[in-house]
Design a protein around this motif. Structure first.
Motif, mmCIF file in Angstrom:
data_model
loop_
_atom_site.group_PDB
_atom_site.id
_atom_site.type_symbol
_atom_site.label_atom_id
_atom_site.label_comp_id
_atom_site.label_asym_id
_atom_site.label_seq_id
_atom_site.Cartn_x
_atom_site.Cartn_y
_atom_site.Cartn_z
ATOM 1 N N LEU A 6 -1.033 9.616 -1.917
ATOM 2 C CA LEU A 6 -0.043 8.614 -1.485
ATOM 3 C C LEU A 6 -0.555 7.794 -0.299
ATOM 4 O O LEU A 6 -0.293 6.597 -0.211
ATOM 5 C CB LEU A 6 1.257 9.309 -1.098
ATOM 6 C CG LEU A 6 2.110 9.833 -2.267
ATOM 7 C CD1 LEU A 6 3.293 10.625 -1.736
ATOM 8 C CD2 LEU A 6 2.582 8.691 -3.155
ATOM 9 N N SER A 7 -1.299 8.458 0.595
ATOM 10 C CA SER A 7 -1.820 7.716 1.761
ATOM 11 C C SER A 7 -2.771 6.625 1.300
ATOM 12 O O SER A 7 -2.758 5.507 1.830
ATOM 13 C CB SER A 7 -2.547 8.668 2.711
ATOM 14 O OG SER A 7 -3.563 9.347 1.994
ATOM 15 N N GLY A 8 -3.610 6.935 0.305
ATOM 16 C CA GLY A 8 -4.564 5.946 -0.202
ATOM 17 C C GLY A 8 -3.839 4.806 -0.893
ATOM 18 O O GLY A 8 -4.181 3.627 -0.707
ATOM 19 N N GLN A 9 -2.832 5.174 -1.652
ATOM 20 C CA GLN A 9 -2.040 4.154 -2.351
ATOM 21 C C GLN A 9 -1.383 3.206 -1.345
ATOM 22 O O GLN A 9 -1.378 1.993 -1.517
ATOM 23 C CB GLN A 9 -0.981 4.894 -3.164
ATOM 24 C CG GLN A 9 -0.286 4.100 -4.212
ATOM 25 C CD GLN A 9 0.656 5.023 -4.990
ATOM 26 O OE1 GLN A 9 0.233 5.998 -5.598
ATOM 27 N NE2 GLN A 9 1.934 4.740 -4.940
ATOM 28 N N ARG A 10 -0.854 3.804 -0.269
ATOM 29 C CA ARG A 10 -0.199 2.960 0.750
ATOM 30 C C ARG A 10 -1.213 2.102 1.501
ATOM 31 O O ARG A 10 -0.946 0.933 1.799
ATOM 32 C CB ARG A 10 0.594 3.838 1.726
ATOM 33 C CG ARG A 10 1.804 4.416 1.038
ATOM 34 C CD ARG A 10 2.702 5.183 1.976
ATOM 35 N NE ARG A 10 3.725 5.876 1.206
ATOM 36 C CZ ARG A 10 4.586 6.726 1.690
ATOM 37 N NH1 ARG A 10 4.572 7.011 2.984
ATOM 38 N NH2 ARG A 10 5.483 7.309 0.917
ATOM 39 N N ALA A 11 -2.373 2.684 1.801
ATOM 40 C CA ALA A 11 -3.404 1.897 2.509
ATOM 41 C C ALA A 11 -3.852 0.731 1.632
ATOM 42 O O ALA A 11 -4.038 -0.400 2.118
ATOM 43 C CB ALA A 11 -4.591 2.789 2.869
ATOM 44 N N LEU A 12 -3.995 0.977 0.331
ATOM 45 C CA LEU A 12 -4.392 -0.104 -0.578
ATOM 46 C C LEU A 12 -3.310 -1.178 -0.640
ATOM 47 O O LEU A 12 -3.604 -2.375 -0.713
ATOM 48 C CB LEU A 12 -4.674 0.465 -1.978
ATOM 49 C CG LEU A 12 -6.008 1.214 -2.091
ATOM 50 C CD1 LEU A 12 -6.053 2.104 -3.321
ATOM 51 C CD2 LEU A 12 -7.167 0.220 -2.111
ATOM 52 N N SER A 13 -2.051 -0.745 -0.573
ATOM 53 C CA SER A 13 -0.955 -1.724 -0.618
ATOM 54 C C SER A 13 -0.866 -2.537 0.674
ATOM 55 O O SER A 13 -0.397 -3.669 0.671
ATOM 56 C CB SER A 13 0.383 -1.018 -0.856
ATOM 57 O OG SER A 13 0.355 -0.424 -2.114
ATOM 58 N N GLU A 14 -1.299 -1.916 1.782
ATOM 59 C CA GLU A 14 -1.335 -2.670 3.043
ATOM 60 C C GLU A 14 -2.434 -3.735 2.992
ATOM 61 O O GLU A 14 -2.245 -4.867 3.419
ATOM 62 C CB GLU A 14 -1.670 -1.709 4.189
ATOM 63 C CG GLU A 14 -0.460 -1.214 4.968
ATOM 64 C CD GLU A 14 -0.894 -0.132 5.930
ATOM 65 O OE1 GLU A 14 -0.259 0.926 5.893
ATOM 66 O OE2 GLU A 14 -1.891 -0.343 6.676
ATOM 67 N N LEU A 15 -3.592 -3.321 2.452
ATOM 68 C CA LEU A 15 -4.723 -4.265 2.382
ATOM 69 C C LEU A 15 -4.474 -5.345 1.340
ATOM 70 O O LEU A 15 -4.842 -6.497 1.519
ATOM 71 C CB LEU A 15 -6.008 -3.510 2.023
ATOM 72 C CG LEU A 15 -6.582 -2.590 3.106
ATOM 73 C CD1 LEU A 15 -7.574 -1.604 2.496
ATOM 74 C CD2 LEU A 15 -7.273 -3.411 4.192
#
Ligand SMILES: Cc1cc2nc3c(=O)[nH]c(=O)nc-3n(C[C@H](O)[C@H](O)[C@H](O)COP(=O)(O)OP(=O)(O)OC[C@H]3O[C@@H](n4cnc5c(N)ncnc54)[C@H](O)[C@@H]3O)c2cc1C
Length: 455
Positions: free
Chosen positions: A61-70
């Protein structure tokens, strides 16, 4: 309007680290040039430079959120590409000793399961849409170039598809080549010390195949995670759904307990997992691909943060800094989190006189907090006596703590939620030090109930 800090940034490698780094750099450089040795497929298919892509790639989930931020809206991109939505805590049946299965609960979060080529292509398509990022394929970087006094990096020398050698100048070079050997070669050539390394030797063997999901598949779960009983049995299996109504099944073991590469051997190994759930699911399913294998000798952490100085204008990222046992599914997410950190640092430094000078040392210092939790997860491999490396002195206590915490998580949805937040790198491991929780865990440890060893 963000202020620019340089004319050209060069990123080596169009894997997960390189693509996310390019996204982070785009707002701060005139041009970002990503150099990739492979031909990049327009379809989500395998390519030679990322052999790991043939194996299960879970996105935390952290990776998914970081990708959504970028890349705002990235989750919708994944969904459009056919990624399968998964309710975290509910849709994947987790089997660990003593809990077959671990209680399944809907904790209110959605993750996505997709093949690594699909995830990577979704990120690549976002990068391709950035007007000032150029992706150059079939371009192998051979050397990172240092200034005559060795204090700074000036660019790279690369070889194009037609065999021609070229020098490209850059204000910043990001080494996202996975292995990070270009960075080490440069340090060597400049006579600078190499970063110390911490390694955890596990000799992991992976085998993966893809199956069509049969019509009569269980509706109680969408995926399965089966752990062995440490320390006797290091075998495990992970089955996740993929785009196109398929399951990807990865099975594997540590310290030479390697799965075979033929279909019969693959099924026999799956049958010998601690529980029959994965075998039962695939034994009558149609196989859609060959069996692919991968050997992963060790998790490695390079301590760039301990170096006294580092060439200005060079930044390794992703696996070039730290490679984790893939069983825990952390590498892509950590790469995306590092790119988010890079983006924040560029913003913080934008008004500095020389923003690039302070970039790498600050990045190395601040990313420690980011990799501490995933590295502590990789250290759980010391549960197996053949694991090589520096076993922490308090490791027995760590294991006992983990067992008591798992018991509480099975009983209490709030603790379950917290453990998933830590596993998904949304919270640091230090969240377990909450006094009320500590008291409950210590009380449970003192009860000394007969408990299963962790998987
Ligand atoms: C078997 C296995 C399973 C895994 N499963 C998971 C998982 O479930 N979840 C997860 O999050 N992570 C997983 N990982 C880890 C994940 O694949 C990596 O952590 C992640 O891809 C790191 O990204 P990176 O950009 O550092 O490297 P990569 O994604 O490997 O990209 C490196 C890129 O650099 C290119 N390159 C290399 N050298 C050069 C050069 N000289 N010039 C130009 N280009 C170059 C390569 O072709 C490649 O495209 C797994 C790894 C393995 C080995």
């Amino acid at each position: 309007m963000a202020s620019l800090i340089g004319k050209q940034a060069v990123v080596i490698g169009a894997g997960m680290g390189g693509l996310t780094a390019a996204g982070a750099l785009a707002g701060r450089f005139d041009r970002v040039l990503v150099l990739e040795r492979d031909t990049l497929p327009s379809e989500p298919t395998y390519r030679a430079g990322t052999p790991q892509a043939r194996h299960v790639h879970g996105l935390l989930l952290s990776g998914q959120r970081a990708l959504s931020e970028l890349f705002p809206g990235f989750e919708q991109d994944l969904a459009r590409a056919g990624a399968v939505p998964l309710r975290v805590g509910l849709d994947v049946r987790v089997e660990r000793p003593g809990y077959d299965p671990f209680p399944q609960r809907d904790l209110g979060w959605f993750g996505y399961a997709a093949s690594r080529p699909t995830i990577e292509r979704a990120v690549r398509q976002r990068v391709e849409r950035c007007a000032n990022i150029t992706l150059r394929q079939r371009c192998r970087v051979q050397e990172v170039l240092g200034s005559p006094n060795g204090e700074a990096v000036t660019g790279v020398r690369c070889e194009n598809g037609n065999g021609a050698s070229e020098t490209i100048t850059a204000d910043l070079v990001v080494d996202a080549s996975g292995r990070g050997t270009l960075t080490l070669d440069l340090l060597r050539s400049l006579g600078r010390p190499l970063p110390e390394e911490t390694a955890i030797g596990i000799d992991l063997g992976y085998a993966t195949s893809i199956f069509s999901i049969p019509n009569d598949a269980s509706t109680d779960w969408k995926g399965i995670m089966t752990f062995g009983r440490a320390p006797q049995n290091s075998r495990g299996g992970l089955m996740l759904p993929l785009e196109g109504n398929r399951w990807m099944v990865t099975i594997g073991g540590r310290h030479g307990d390697v799965p075979p590469g033929d279909e019969e051997g693959f099924l026999a190994y799956a049958k010998a997992l601690r529980t029959p759930t994965i075998y039962n699911a695939i034994s009558h399913a149609k196989r859609m691909d060959d069996v692919a294998r991968y050997g992963f000798p060790e998790s490695v952490r390079r301590h760039f943060e301990r170096l006294d100085s580092f060439p200005r204008g060079l930044l390794p990222i992703g696996d070039a800094i730290c490679r984790f046992n893939p069983v825990y599914g952390q590498g892509m997410s950590v790469a995306a989190l590092e790119a988010s950190l890079l983006q924040r640092l560029l913003e913080r430094f934008e008004n500095d006189g020389d923003p690039i000078a302070g970039l790498a040392p600050t990045f190395f210092a601040e990313m420690q907090a980011l990799i501490e939790t995933p590295w502590s997860v990789a250290m759980l491999d010391f549960a197996f006596p053949d694991t090589r490396g520096q076993r922490p002195a308090d490791f027995e206590a760590t294991l006992k703590f983990g067992i008591a915490l798992t018991q509480l998580a099975a009983e209490d949805p709030a603790v379950h939620k917290l453990t998933l937040e830590v596993q998904h790198l949304l919270k640091p491991r230090s969240a377990y030090r909450d006094p009320a929780l500590m008291q409950r865990v210590l009380a449970r440890m003192a009860e000394a109930r007969p408990v299963p060893a962790p998987g």
